[in-house]
Design an enzyme around this catalytic site. Structure first.
Site, PDB file in Angstrom:
ATOM      1  N   TRP A 102       0.819  -1.228   0.000  1.00 29.38           N
ATOM      2  CA  TRP A 102       0.000   0.000   0.000  1.00 29.38           C
ATOM      3  C   TRP A 102       0.849   1.273   0.000  1.00 29.38           C
ATOM      4  O   TRP A 102       0.324   2.344  -0.209  1.00 29.38           O
ATOM      5  CB  TRP A 102      -0.906   0.014   1.234  1.00 29.38           C
ATOM      6  CG  TRP A 102      -2.077  -0.912   1.178  1.00 29.38           C
ATOM      7  CD1 TRP A 102      -2.324  -1.889   0.252  1.00 29.38           C
ATOM      8  CD2 TRP A 102      -3.178  -0.943   2.101  1.00 29.38           C
ATOM      9  NE1 TRP A 102      -3.503  -2.528   0.547  1.00 29.38           N
ATOM     10  CE2 TRP A 102      -4.048  -1.964   1.679  1.00 29.38           C
ATOM     11  CE3 TRP A 102      -3.503  -0.219   3.240  1.00 29.38           C
ATOM     12  CZ2 TRP A 102      -5.230  -2.275   2.359  1.00 29.38           C
ATOM     13  CZ3 TRP A 102      -4.676  -0.528   3.927  1.00 29.38           C
ATOM     14  CH2 TRP A 102      -5.532  -1.538   3.482  1.00 29.38           C
ATOM     15  N   LYS A 103       2.139   1.129   0.292  1.00 30.79           N
ATOM     16  CA  LYS A 103       3.010   2.301   0.476  1.00 30.79           C
ATOM     17  C   LYS A 103       2.369   3.229   1.516  1.00 30.79           C
ATOM     18  O   LYS A 103       1.675   2.760   2.407  1.00 30.79           O
ATOM     19  CB  LYS A 103       3.240   3.025  -0.852  1.00 30.79           C
ATOM     20  CG  LYS A 103       3.660   2.079  -1.974  1.00 30.79           C
ATOM     21  CD  LYS A 103       4.241   2.839  -3.118  1.00 30.79           C
ATOM     22  CE  LYS A 103       4.411   1.911  -4.295  1.00 30.79           C
ATOM     23  NZ  LYS A 103       5.488   2.303  -5.166  1.00 30.79           N
ATOM     24  N   GLU A 154      12.061  -5.972  -8.602  1.00 26.11           N
ATOM     25  CA  GLU A 154      11.316  -4.755  -8.913  1.00 26.11           C
ATOM     26  C   GLU A 154      12.232  -3.750  -9.623  1.00 26.11           C
ATOM     27  O   GLU A 154      12.946  -2.988  -8.955  1.00 26.11           O
ATOM     28  CB  GLU A 154      10.784  -4.113  -7.628  1.00 26.11           C
ATOM     29  CG  GLU A 154       9.817  -4.968  -6.859  1.00 26.11           C
ATOM     30  CD  GLU A 154       8.816  -4.129  -6.066  1.00 26.11           C
ATOM     31  OE1 GLU A 154       7.622  -4.373  -6.224  1.00 26.11           O
ATOM     32  OE2 GLU A 154       9.240  -3.222  -5.338  1.00 26.11           O
ATOM     33  N   GLY A 171       5.723   2.333 -10.238  1.00 23.05           N
ATOM     34  CA  GLY A 171       4.862   3.520 -10.227  1.00 23.05           C
ATOM     35  C   GLY A 171       4.925   4.342 -11.499  1.00 23.05           C
ATOM     36  O   GLY A 171       4.434   5.474 -11.541  1.00 23.05           O
ATOM     37  N   SER A 196       4.507  -1.791 -11.835  1.00 21.72           N
ATOM     38  CA  SER A 196       3.401  -1.494 -12.751  1.00 21.72           C
ATOM     39  C   SER A 196       2.651  -2.747 -13.217  1.00 21.72           C
ATOM     40  O   SER A 196       2.267  -2.847 -14.383  1.00 21.72           O
ATOM     41  CB  SER A 196       3.897  -0.664 -13.944  1.00 21.72           C
ATOM     42  OG  SER A 196       4.391   0.585 -13.495  1.00 21.72           O
ATOM     43  N   GLY A 245       1.978  -2.492  -6.181  1.00 26.78           N
ATOM     44  CA  GLY A 245       1.861  -1.196  -5.512  1.00 26.78           C
ATOM     45  C   GLY A 245       0.520  -0.543  -5.807  1.00 26.78           C
ATOM     46  O   GLY A 245      -0.506  -0.892  -5.215  1.00 26.78           O
ATOM     47  N   GLY A 246       0.521   0.395  -6.736  1.00 30.12           N
ATOM     48  CA  GLY A 246      -0.672   1.197  -7.030  1.00 30.12           C
ATOM     49  C   GLY A 246      -1.944   0.378  -7.206  1.00 30.12           C
ATOM     50  O   GLY A 246      -3.004   0.730  -6.662  1.00 30.12           O
TER      51      GLY A 246
HETATM   52  C1  PEP Z   1       5.917  -1.319  -5.448  1.00 32.83           C
HETATM   53  O1  PEP Z   1       6.001  -0.207  -4.949  1.00 32.83           O
HETATM   54  O2  PEP Z   1       6.331  -2.304  -4.825  1.00 32.83           O
HETATM   55  C2  PEP Z   1       5.322  -1.433  -6.780  1.00 32.83           C
HETATM   56  C3  PEP Z   1       5.475  -2.543  -7.427  1.00 32.83           C
HETATM   57  O3  PEP Z   1       4.628  -0.354  -7.238  1.00 32.83           O
HETATM   58  P1  PEP Z   1       3.710  -0.259  -8.560  1.00 32.83           P
HETATM   59  O4  PEP Z   1       2.952  -1.544  -8.681  1.00 32.83           O
HETATM   60  O5  PEP Z   1       2.799   0.910  -8.309  1.00 32.83           O
HETATM   61  O6  PEP Z   1       4.632  -0.037  -9.706  1.00 32.83           O
END
Ligand code: PEP
Length: 264
Positions: free
Chosen positions: A17-18, A175, A181, A219, A240-241
């Protein structure tokens, strides 16, 4: 040559969730996720890593569900005069299962070295939390051909600090920093290539380490999840998002279920 059957590993999808969420919105999201995962096959495991203040709420709402919860970081120290830090033992008090360590945002904005990340992984393991160890290269590093050197060194620092038995209990998340993001995911080929490299590195630590879950993050969306999760060495995702939207997160979990069937 006889075709070797693909090894079946269950899939794991974890939301990060950050620094998002408030009590009311969290409740709606957690309840929807807990309800939604009931429809998933048993070989898909789901987790959510929430901000520290919401661990109690998450424990209350997800207790008894299939969803495992966790934190997004833990201190490298066991306890003491470290104002503002949160010890792994404190996270474990809330019956958490996971702790993300070494997220690129922690490495970039808080100067965390791979050695500190290794200490955090050890702290997590010491209280029976599964550390989700994040590794990933920047765009500059990828373009200069340094991806394997960078992610290899990040992973090796953690593996060097752990026994074989401990290393067998971690989760690794690849990642790429340029994909987090940004809306620009790695292609499934790019991701699989790095995952295969990481898998070999894990196997070199010991046979029982070779099968630790290797998640892709950066993403991931409902539109690209199935293709990513179909790859032989991608065991799921760190999201993440998209983990903040129940429909998207559950669609990604459903894509993991489809990926598990293909891999089998
Ligand atoms: C993350 O922050 O671990 C991530 C994968 O972010 P996002 O999915 O938004 O790129």
């Amino acid at each position: 040559m006889t075709k070797q059957p693909t090894k079946q590993r269950s899939k794991l999808v974890v939301g990060n969730w950050k620094m998002h969420g408030r009590l009311a919105a969290n409740a709606a999201l957690l309840e929807a996720v807990a309800r939604g995962v009931q429809a998933l096959p048993a070989d898909v495991r789901v987790g959510v890593c929430v901000p520290f203040p919401y661990l109690a709420q998450t424990q209350a709402l997800l207790g008894g569900s299939r969803v495992v919860w966790g934190a997004q970081d833990v201190s490298a120290h066991e306890q003491g005069a470290y104002t503002g830090e949160v010890a792994a033992g404190m996270v474990a008090d809330f019956e958490a299962g996971f702790a993300i360590v070494g997220h690129s945002e922690r490495r970039a904005y808080h100067g965390e070295s791979s050695e500190v990340v290794a200490q955090k992984a050890q702290r997590a393991l010491a209280v029976r939390l599964t550390p989700i160890v994040c590794v990933g290269e920047t765009l500059e590093e990828r373009e200069s051909g340094a991806t394997e050197r960078v992610v290899g060194a990040q992973l090796d620092a953690v593996l060097a600090a752990l026994s074989v038995e401990e290393a067998a209990c971690i989760v690794v998340a690849y990642e790429p920093v340029w994909a987090i993001g940004t809306g620009k995911s790695a292609t499934s080929e790019q991701a699989q290539q790095v995952h295969a490299f990481l898998r070999a590195r894990l196997a070199a630590k010991g046979a029982q380490v070779a099968d630790v879950p290797l998640l892709y993050g950066g993403s991931v969306k409902p539109e690209n999840a199935a293709e990513l999760f179909r790859q032989a060495d991608i065991d799921g995702g760190l999201i993440g998002g998209a983990s903040l939207k129940e429909g998207d997160f559950l669609a990604i979990c459903a894509a993991a279920a489809a990926g598990a069937r293909v891999a089998g």
